[in-house]
Design a protein around this motif. Structure first.
Motif, PDB file in Angstrom:
ATOM      1  N   LEU A  90     -24.543   5.748  25.245  1.00 26.62           N
ATOM      2  CA  LEU A  90     -25.186   6.012  24.036  1.00 26.62           C
ATOM      3  C   LEU A  90     -26.411   7.004  24.352  1.00 26.62           C
ATOM      4  O   LEU A  90     -26.752   7.519  23.198  1.00 26.62           O
ATOM      5  CB  LEU A  90     -25.991   4.599  23.585  1.00 26.62           C
ATOM      6  CG  LEU A  90     -24.997   3.569  23.219  1.00 26.62           C
ATOM      7  CD1 LEU A  90     -25.761   2.091  22.764  1.00 26.62           C
ATOM      8  CD2 LEU A  90     -24.437   3.922  21.795  1.00 26.62           C
ATOM      9  N   TYR A  91     -26.730   7.098  25.522  1.00 27.49           N
ATOM     10  CA  TYR A  91     -28.007   7.665  25.882  1.00 27.49           C
ATOM     11  C   TYR A  91     -27.768   8.545  27.172  1.00 27.49           C
ATOM     12  O   TYR A  91     -27.971   8.292  28.156  1.00 27.49           O
ATOM     13  CB  TYR A  91     -29.117   7.137  26.090  1.00 27.49           C
ATOM     14  CG  TYR A  91     -29.580   6.164  25.132  1.00 27.49           C
ATOM     15  CD1 TYR A  91     -30.499   6.671  23.748  1.00 27.49           C
ATOM     16  CD2 TYR A  91     -29.274   4.781  24.875  1.00 27.49           C
ATOM     17  CE1 TYR A  91     -30.843   5.962  22.849  1.00 27.49           C
ATOM     18  CE2 TYR A  91     -29.802   4.062  23.736  1.00 27.49           C
ATOM     19  CZ  TYR A  91     -30.225   4.534  22.950  1.00 27.49           C
ATOM     20  OH  TYR A  91     -30.902   3.801  21.564  1.00 27.49           O
ATOM     21  N   PRO A  92     -26.862   9.601  26.956  1.00 30.67           N
ATOM     22  CA  PRO A  92     -26.170  10.225  28.242  1.00 30.67           C
ATOM     23  C   PRO A  92     -27.165  10.790  29.168  1.00 30.67           C
ATOM     24  O   PRO A  92     -26.915  11.128  30.295  1.00 30.67           O
ATOM     25  CB  PRO A  92     -25.182  11.086  27.669  1.00 30.67           C
ATOM     26  CG  PRO A  92     -25.304  11.272  26.226  1.00 30.67           C
ATOM     27  CD  PRO A  92     -26.054   9.753  25.795  1.00 30.67           C
ATOM     28  N   CYS A  93     -28.280  11.516  28.418  1.00 29.53           N
ATOM     29  CA  CYS A  93     -29.336  12.109  29.183  1.00 29.53           C
ATOM     30  C   CYS A  93     -30.436  11.268  29.762  1.00 29.53           C
ATOM     31  O   CYS A  93     -31.389  11.756  30.673  1.00 29.53           O
ATOM     32  CB  CYS A  93     -30.178  13.068  28.237  1.00 29.53           C
ATOM     33  SG  CYS A  93     -28.775  14.518  27.691  1.00 29.53           S
ATOM     34  N   ALA A  94     -30.470  10.001  29.507  1.00 31.53           N
ATOM     35  CA  ALA A  94     -31.436   8.990  30.089  1.00 31.53           C
ATOM     36  C   ALA A  94     -31.401   8.832  31.637  1.00 31.53           C
ATOM     37  O   ALA A  94     -30.368   8.749  32.011  1.00 31.53           O
ATOM     38  CB  ALA A  94     -31.297   7.781  29.303  1.00 31.53           C
ATOM     39  N   LYS A  95     -32.479   8.728  32.120  1.00 35.22           N
ATOM     40  CA  LYS A  95     -32.661   8.488  33.431  1.00 35.22           C
ATOM     41  C   LYS A  95     -32.623   6.835  33.474  1.00 35.22           C
ATOM     42  O   LYS A  95     -33.206   6.067  32.661  1.00 35.22           O
ATOM     43  CB  LYS A  95     -34.005   8.821  34.143  1.00 35.22           C
ATOM     44  CG  LYS A  95     -34.237  10.643  33.753  1.00 35.22           C
ATOM     45  CD  LYS A  95     -33.284  11.113  34.968  1.00 35.22           C
ATOM     46  CE  LYS A  95     -33.425  12.477  34.964  1.00 35.22           C
ATOM     47  NZ  LYS A  95     -32.266  13.317  35.497  1.00 35.22           N
ATOM     48  N   VAL A  96     -32.089   6.242  34.726  1.00 35.17           N
ATOM     49  CA  VAL A  96     -31.795   4.799  34.736  1.00 35.17           C
ATOM     50  C   VAL A  96     -32.842   4.423  35.836  1.00 35.17           C
ATOM     51  O   VAL A  96     -32.726   4.829  37.125  1.00 35.17           O
ATOM     52  CB  VAL A  96     -30.044   4.650  35.294  1.00 35.17           C
ATOM     53  CG1 VAL A  96     -29.927   3.275  35.517  1.00 35.17           C
ATOM     54  CG2 VAL A  96     -29.170   5.198  34.285  1.00 35.17           C
ATOM     55  N   MET A  97     -33.700   3.597  35.440  1.00 32.93           N
ATOM     56  CA  MET A  97     -34.793   3.153  36.232  1.00 32.93           C
ATOM     57  C   MET A  97     -34.580   1.916  36.441  1.00 32.93           C
ATOM     58  O   MET A  97     -34.613   0.795  35.611  1.00 32.93           O
ATOM     59  CB  MET A  97     -36.327   3.377  35.452  1.00 32.93           C
ATOM     60  CG  MET A  97     -36.438   4.678  34.867  1.00 32.93           C
ATOM     61  SD  MET A  97     -36.300   6.130  35.933  1.00 32.93           S
ATOM     62  CE  MET A  97     -37.889   6.004  36.428  1.00 32.93           C
ATOM     63  N   VAL A  98     -34.441   1.471  37.933  1.00 31.91           N
ATOM     64  CA  VAL A  98     -33.659  -0.075  38.350  1.00 31.91           C
ATOM     65  C   VAL A  98     -34.587  -0.807  39.211  1.00 31.91           C
ATOM     66  O   VAL A  98     -35.245  -0.175  40.063  1.00 31.91           O
ATOM     67  CB  VAL A  98     -32.313   0.337  39.076  1.00 31.91           C
ATOM     68  CG1 VAL A  98     -31.764  -1.108  39.418  1.00 31.91           C
ATOM     69  CG2 VAL A  98     -31.392   0.785  37.856  1.00 31.91           C
ATOM     70  N   HIS A  99     -34.773  -1.688  39.047  1.00 32.84           N
ATOM     71  CA  HIS A  99     -35.872  -2.655  39.702  1.00 32.84           C
ATOM     72  C   HIS A  99     -34.896  -3.302  41.110  1.00 32.84           C
ATOM     73  O   HIS A  99     -33.729  -3.771  40.677  1.00 32.84           O
ATOM     74  CB  HIS A  99     -36.252  -3.949  39.286  1.00 32.84           C
ATOM     75  CG  HIS A  99     -37.390  -4.819  39.817  1.00 32.84           C
ATOM     76  ND1 HIS A  99     -37.035  -5.592  40.973  1.00 32.84           N
ATOM     77  CD2 HIS A  99     -38.797  -4.738  39.730  1.00 32.84           C
ATOM     78  CE1 HIS A  99     -38.169  -6.037  41.352  1.00 32.84           C
ATOM     79  NE2 HIS A  99     -39.050  -5.480  40.932  1.00 32.84           N
ATOM     80  N   PRO A 100     -35.129  -3.153  42.243  1.00 30.08           N
ATOM     81  CA  PRO A 100     -34.426  -3.701  43.374  1.00 30.08           C
ATOM     82  C   PRO A 100     -33.865  -5.049  43.305  1.00 30.08           C
ATOM     83  O   PRO A 100     -33.045  -5.473  44.547  1.00 30.08           O
ATOM     84  CB  PRO A 100     -35.227  -3.269  44.503  1.00 30.08           C
ATOM     85  CG  PRO A 100     -36.494  -3.207  44.183  1.00 30.08           C
ATOM     86  CD  PRO A 100     -36.593  -3.048  42.775  1.00 30.08           C
ATOM     87  N   GLU A 101     -34.188  -5.981  42.370  1.00 25.47           N
ATOM     88  CA  GLU A 101     -33.717  -7.389  42.541  1.00 25.47           C
ATOM     89  C   GLU A 101     -32.387  -7.373  41.989  1.00 25.47           C
ATOM     90  O   GLU A 101     -31.815  -8.449  41.609  1.00 25.47           O
ATOM     91  CB  GLU A 101     -34.669  -8.124  41.679  1.00 25.47           C
ATOM     92  CG  GLU A 101     -35.976  -8.749  42.226  1.00 25.47           C
ATOM     93  CD  GLU A 101     -37.007  -9.501  41.723  1.00 25.47           C
ATOM     94  OE1 GLU A 101     -36.700  -9.845  40.616  1.00 25.47           O
ATOM     95  OE2 GLU A 101     -37.961  -9.531  41.909  1.00 25.47           O
ATOM     96  N   CYS A 102     -31.969  -6.082  41.488  1.00 25.44           N
ATOM     97  CA  CYS A 102     -30.559  -5.982  40.691  1.00 25.44           C
ATOM     98  C   CYS A 102     -29.675  -5.979  41.978  1.00 25.44           C
ATOM     99  O   CYS A 102     -29.838  -5.400  42.984  1.00 25.44           O
ATOM    100  CB  CYS A 102     -30.408  -4.898  40.016  1.00 25.44           C
ATOM    101  SG  CYS A 102     -31.404  -4.695  38.363  1.00 25.44           S
ATOM    102  N   PRO A 103     -28.410  -6.405  41.660  1.00 19.14           N
ATOM    103  CA  PRO A 103     -27.202  -6.134  42.485  1.00 19.14           C
ATOM    104  C   PRO A 103     -27.171  -4.762  42.927  1.00 19.14           C
ATOM    105  O   PRO A 103     -27.349  -3.629  42.272  1.00 19.14           O
ATOM    106  CB  PRO A 103     -25.962  -6.818  41.795  1.00 19.14           C
ATOM    107  CG  PRO A 103     -26.433  -7.644  40.599  1.00 19.14           C
ATOM    108  CD  PRO A 103     -27.830  -7.090  40.241  1.00 19.14           C
ATOM    109  N   ALA A 104     -26.550  -4.680  44.257  1.00 20.43           N
ATOM    110  CA  ALA A 104     -26.117  -3.273  44.549  1.00 20.43           C
ATOM    111  C   ALA A 104     -25.392  -2.369  43.853  1.00 20.43           C
ATOM    112  O   ALA A 104     -25.777  -1.168  43.623  1.00 20.43           O
ATOM    113  CB  ALA A 104     -25.426  -3.547  45.907  1.00 20.43           C
ATOM    114  N   GLU A 105     -24.424  -2.903  43.188  1.00 15.13           N
ATOM    115  CA  GLU A 105     -23.697  -1.994  42.223  1.00 15.13           C
ATOM    116  C   GLU A 105     -24.468  -1.385  41.086  1.00 15.13           C
ATOM    117  O   GLU A 105     -24.104  -0.432  40.577  1.00 15.13           O
ATOM    118  CB  GLU A 105     -22.455  -2.796  41.568  1.00 15.13           C
ATOM    119  CG  GLU A 105     -21.562  -3.933  42.407  1.00 15.13           C
ATOM    120  CD  GLU A 105     -22.250  -5.030  42.673  1.00 15.13           C
ATOM    121  OE1 GLU A 105     -22.359  -5.847  41.576  1.00 15.13           O
ATOM    122  OE2 GLU A 105     -22.760  -5.527  43.663  1.00 15.13           O
ATOM    123  N   VAL A 106     -25.562  -2.119  40.989  1.00 17.11           N
ATOM    124  CA  VAL A 106     -26.376  -1.527  39.673  1.00 17.11           C
ATOM    125  C   VAL A 106     -27.615  -0.551  40.248  1.00 17.11           C
ATOM    126  O   VAL A 106     -27.488   0.517  39.913  1.00 17.11           O
ATOM    127  CB  VAL A 106     -26.910  -2.685  39.350  1.00 17.11           C
ATOM    128  CG1 VAL A 106     -28.270  -2.302  38.166  1.00 17.11           C
ATOM    129  CG2 VAL A 106     -26.310  -3.677  38.315  1.00 17.11           C
TER     130      VAL A 106
END
Ligand code: 13P
Ligand code: SF4
Length: 304
Positions: free
Chosen positions: A189-205
């Protein structure tokens, strides 16, 4: 009472009682209107350690108020709702940590600040999501035990050479439930969006991220970025603050379930109630507090 009246009453009482309000980034947005400091766990711990206030009202969850009390034992620390716990902190107790240590004798223990005081007391050093990599590195060890968050421990290992991080199988249900499919769908849906992730997420994320960091680090990175669209892969409170602070940018929450129910228990009325009735006071057993303080102080002395 309307919102304006509540805010006025809270601010008046804060002055009269020499109290401050510390608010975590996942709190309901209205709490920021009476907060003296808002931010991630590391930032708030530092404020709790340095304040001259007599009363700290912690708008967050239990382990945060407990950590503030350990850092400032002479101050009154209030948690406005005693049901505000953390499902990750509940994943390990002191006995379970002792058993984990017995399986890996002489290996230093890093405990995520999202843990009980008794678990901190059994650990060598604490860390938060903002400094986990530096804390693990500072031990100069070949092997490190990491509790309770398997994902933050694995993330720290992935960012360091030559350290084996042996993790306890704990996790935060809010972040653990986020999958790579969630990111792929939002990216469509948002191909140009930057993906900002918290490190409590699983490694695949975390592997799919443009940026990985604590809640405060994510907010800072967004503000400094030239990009206009961001997929926010952590709790909803971060999106609400970014929408408030950066109206010219677009923010997409990874999914509607990314909400920490216990963080959302507090409203302005609860802060007022806490200040009016001095409730609920958080205390920590003196022996446990003394040992836990060593782990927390050691973390605070390491540069994030
Ligand atoms: P930070 O405050 O370190 O970003 O961590 C988020 C969290 O889950 C706190 O409980
Ligand atoms: Fe605990 Fe997860 Fe809520 Fe943070 S988001 S307070 S780790 S349950």
């Amino acid at each position: 009472m309307d919102k304006r009246e509540l805010i006025e009453k809270i601010n008046k009482l804060k002055k009269e009682k020499n109290a401050i309000v510390l608010a975590h980034t996942y709190q309901n947005l209205e709490i920021d209107e009476v907060a003296d400091f808002s931010g991630d766990s590391l930032y708030l711990s530092r404020q709790a350690a340095n304040t001259d206030a007599d009363i700290i009202v912690f708008a967050g969850v239990y382990f945060m108020a407990e950590t503030a009390k350990i850092l400032s034992p002479d101050k009154t620390v209030l948690l406005p709702n005693l049901s505000a716990g953390c499902a990750m902190a509940d994943k390990i107790n002191a006995q379970q940590l002792r058993e984990f240590k017995a399986k890996h004798p002489d290996v230093p223990v890093v405990c995520y600040v999202n843990s009980t005081a008794e678990v901190k007391a059994e650990s060598d050093v604490c860390c938060t999501s903002a400094n986990a990599i530096n804390v693990v590195k500072s031990l100069n060890a070949k092997e490190v035990l990491f509790v309770p968050d398997q994902h933050l421990g694995a993330y720290a290992e992935s960012q360091l050479d030559g350290v084996k991080v042996i993790t306890y199988p704990g996790y935060c249900p809010v972040h653990h439930a986020i999958s790579p499919v969630d990111i792929t769908e939002k990216k469509k849906l948002y191909p140009c969006a930057k993906v900002m992730v918290h490190p409590e997420c699983p490694a695949e994320v975390t592997k799919m991220a443009d940026f990985v960091g604590s809640t405060t680090a994510i907010i800072k990175a967004v503000k400094e970025s030239d990009a206009k669209e961001f997929i926010i892969v952590t709790e909803k409170g971060v999106v609400e603050r970014l929408e408030r602070d950066c109206p010219d940018k677009k923010f997409v929450l990874i999914n509607e379930k990314a909400v920490c129910d216990t963080m959302k228990l507090l409203h302005l009325q609860d802060i007022l109630n806490a200040l009016e009735n001095n409730c609920y006071e958080i205390n920590v057993d003196a022996q446990i507090a003394k040992k836990a303080l060593k782990s927390i102080d050691r973390m605070i002395s390491i540069n994030a």
